[in-house]
Scaffold this motif. Structure first.
Motif: not given
Length: 346
Positions: A82-88, A221-228
């Motif tokens: 579930p963590l992998i799916l949500v994170g993806a 969460l904001g940081l990972f969104q920006s990196l992606a």
């Protein structure tokens, strides 16, 4: 004459849609634990999702009925997968559209914007740390004149938001009926009281003094969104029509002033790392350029247009800017002399 704005689904202005999604998600944030849609119950020591207990499925292993292999499988199915799916899913959305969650859904950011606008009415700034006051004029032609009386709105607003956040977060950890019942009857336990007092103080300080800093640098969460988002050159981005930069001389940097993250929307992508895709800059540009037959200079772009935007750095953009101005016989500092900031400040 009605003010031009970007239109969304069913002809409703984009910013109205954004407000509706923010309000809807904020209500979901508040009521999700009440209706057991999602919360972590520390009494039960597991998650509750859509009214169902979400455990690691290790009861049979603890009772000696399952093998270690079966326990590992249960952990993978109930936790890791579930963590992998949500994170993806989060990373894919951010990779394609940037920090759209922040600008359109995040309950914290909706509070940030509300406090920004209330503070502006008090001191003419969206942040205590802004060096200069904002123009009283709004892109749509209306005006906001700062008045210190609005401090009587700012302080209570920040206090209410801080207490609300601390209380709601506690309901994600303990049964909401217990938390709200104890609050109503004044029978909070010591731990509950400590959590609410400490949480309210922390949120007050953050909302009052560091809300933008939190969004930029402290929100994981904001940081990972920006990196992606930065990893995808074709992702949706605010594009600037640099070949028409001379038209900015008729504006007062409205796009800069409306940005809730205190960014310069005409900058290149790599300098817009914290952009939340709220679109307020594009609306401001549309409004201030409403008499320009060529239209606005800022707009969302993707694919090839976004790729060319992402390829620029500050120096390259400035060189292009100078060449375009020379080719059009426009003084290089024309926009600056008209009260604008540098079009592209590396």
């Amino acid at each position: 004459m009605p003010v031009k704005t970007h239109q969304g689904l069913w002809g409703l202005p984009v910013q109205q849609w954004r407000r509706l999604t923010q309000v809807g998600f904020f209500l979901l944030f508040v009521f999700a634990p009440i209706f057991d849609l999602f919360r972590l119950d520390l009494n039960l020591k597991h998650f509750i999702i859509f009214g169902m207990d979400w455990t690691l499925g290790l009861n049979d292993f603890v009772a000696g009925k399952d093998t270690a292999g079966q326990a590992a499988k249960a952990i993978f199915l109930h936790a890791i997968l579930p963590l992998i799916l949500v994170g993806a899913a989060v990373i894919y959305v951010a990779w394609k559209w940037g920090r759209i969650y922040c600008g359109w859904l995040c309950p914290h950011f909706s509070i940030v914007e509300t406090i920004n606008q209330t503070l502006r009415r008090a001191i003419g700034k969206q942040s205590l740390w802004d060096k200069e006051t904002l123009p009283m004029r709004n892109p749509d032609g209306s005006e906001i004149k700062p008045d210190t009386i609005w401090w009587f709105g700012v302080i209570p607003l920040v206090i209410i938001c801080a207490i609300t956040w601390a209380t709601v977060l506690l309901t994600y950890l303990l049964p909401p009926a217990e938390v709200y019942g104890n609050l109503r009857h004044g029978t909070l336990t010591r731990n509950q009281s400590v959590f609410l007092i400490a949480g309210s103080i922390a949120f007050f300080v953050e909302f009052m003094f560091a809300r933008h800093l939190f969004c930029r640098y402290a929100c994981a969460l904001g940081l990972f969104q920006s990196l992606a988002w930065m990893a995808n050159d074709k992702a949706m981005v605010i594009g600037f029509k640099r070949e028409r930069a001379k038209d900015c001389s008729t504006c007062y940097s409205a796009c800069d002033h409306v940005c809730p993250m205190r960014l310069n929307p005409r900058n290149v992508k790599r300098l817009m790392f914290a952009c939340v895709q709220c679109g307020q800059c594009t609306d401001a540009c549309t409004q201030t350029q409403s008499d320009n037959p060529q239209g606005n200079l800022l707009e969302w772009v993707n694919q090839a247009h976004a790729e060319s935007e992402a390829a620029l750095n500050g120096s390259t953009a400035r060189i292009i800017q100078i060449k375009l101005e020379k080719n059009n016989s426009i003084p290089i500092n024309n926009a600056k002399n008209n009260g604008n900031r540098d079009i592209q400040n590396p």
